[in-house]
Design an enzyme around this catalytic site. Structure first.
Site, PDB file in Angstrom:
ATOM      1  N   ASP A  45      -2.319  34.914  17.725  1.00 38.10           N
ATOM      2  CA  ASP A  45      -2.818  33.465  17.793  1.00 38.10           C
ATOM      3  C   ASP A  45      -2.751  32.694  19.239  1.00 38.10           C
ATOM      4  O   ASP A  45      -3.444  31.933  19.521  1.00 38.10           O
ATOM      5  CB  ASP A  45      -1.869  32.605  16.733  1.00 38.10           C
ATOM      6  CG  ASP A  45      -2.142  31.198  16.764  1.00 38.10           C
ATOM      7  OD1 ASP A  45      -2.943  30.636  16.202  1.00 38.10           O
ATOM      8  OD2 ASP A  45      -0.954  30.541  17.020  1.00 38.10           O
ATOM      9  N   GLU A 117      -6.309  37.229  13.922  1.00 36.20           N
ATOM     10  CA  GLU A 117      -5.325  37.039  15.076  1.00 36.20           C
ATOM     11  C   GLU A 117      -4.498  38.276  15.165  1.00 36.20           C
ATOM     12  O   GLU A 117      -4.083  38.564  16.420  1.00 36.20           O
ATOM     13  CB  GLU A 117      -4.765  35.811  14.555  1.00 36.20           C
ATOM     14  CG  GLU A 117      -5.572  34.634  14.621  1.00 36.20           C
ATOM     15  CD  GLU A 117      -4.775  33.399  14.356  1.00 36.20           C
ATOM     16  OE1 GLU A 117      -5.228  32.283  14.327  1.00 36.20           O
ATOM     17  OE2 GLU A 117      -3.786  33.344  13.720  1.00 36.20           O
TER      18      GLU A 117
END
Length: 221
Positions: A45, A117
């Site tokens: 992320d 992610e």
């Protein structure tokens, strides 16, 4: 499973894996056990955010921070990550516990977006930050190119419209929740006194609020 994952990493991620276990982990949901994608997602992320911010900074040298932020928020949003994950074929590779599998969690925007992610995180560890950033640049390239002007988030647009028409700010209310804990579905109603109201669903409250705001904007156009 290992052969499928290795082929996926080579063909879809464009990377020759050194430690295939990392990518298997990135595709493993928490319903399977404590060894899952959550830590890799945390790392991915942050790298995704850095890569997109750098790409926008370079691509739009004359835009102010506010416009860049609008673009950024759309590009790193869960919906965009999930869309990319489906384009890559991730739903068929996600490892799930029985209940999560029965609930169809592999189609959840939250799960698919999280896996994207996590895969970025796996790329960072296995190939270095440059490999992960290059992957983001390649896979997000079409989404960057499609942004001819800085998008405005539906909730922000609805709030501005309410102010322009001298109405009170939008009010969001969760009016329903269904599904399992790991695969919920929220129903949200947004109302603006004097303008109208709309209801929409999403796999998170934020997603449902966004969809409801967009639905009301469409009514008012």
């Amino acid at each position: 499973m290992k052969a499928d994952v290795a082929k996926f990493v080579r063909e879809k991620l464009g990377h020759q894996p050194k430690d295939l276990r990392l990518f298997e982990l990135a595709l493993t949901h928490a319903s399977v056990g404590t060894d899952n994608y959550e830590r890799l997602e945390f790392l991915g992320d942050r790298v995704l955010g850095h890569a997109i911010a750098q790409a926008l900074y370079d691509r739009y040298p004359k835009e102010p921070e506010g416009y860049l932020s609008r673009r950024y928020n759309v590009l790193v949003a869960r919906e965009t990550c999930a869309e990319i994950g489906r384009e890559l074929g991730i739903p068929s590779l996600v490892r799930l516990g029985k209940q999560a599998r029965d609930d169809g969690a592999n189609q959840s925007e939250n799960v698919v977006g999280d896996v994207v992610e996590a895969l970025i995180g796996a790329l960072v560890i296995d190939g270095g930050t440059d490999a992960a950033v290059q992957f983001v640049g390649r896979i997000w390239g079409s989404h960057l190119a499609e942004q001819r002007k800085a998008p405005k988030h539906p909730k922000s647009a609805l709030q501005e419209l309410a102010a322009e028409r001298e109405c009170k700010p939008p009010v969001y209310e969760v009016v329903g929740r269904t599904g399992a804990h790991h695969h919920p579905k929220f129903t949200v109603r947004v109302s603006v006194p004097g303008l109208g109201e709309a209801t929409a669903e999403g796999t998170s409250k934020q997603e449902a609020e966004t969809e409801a705001a967009e639905a009301l904007l469409k009514q008012l156009q």
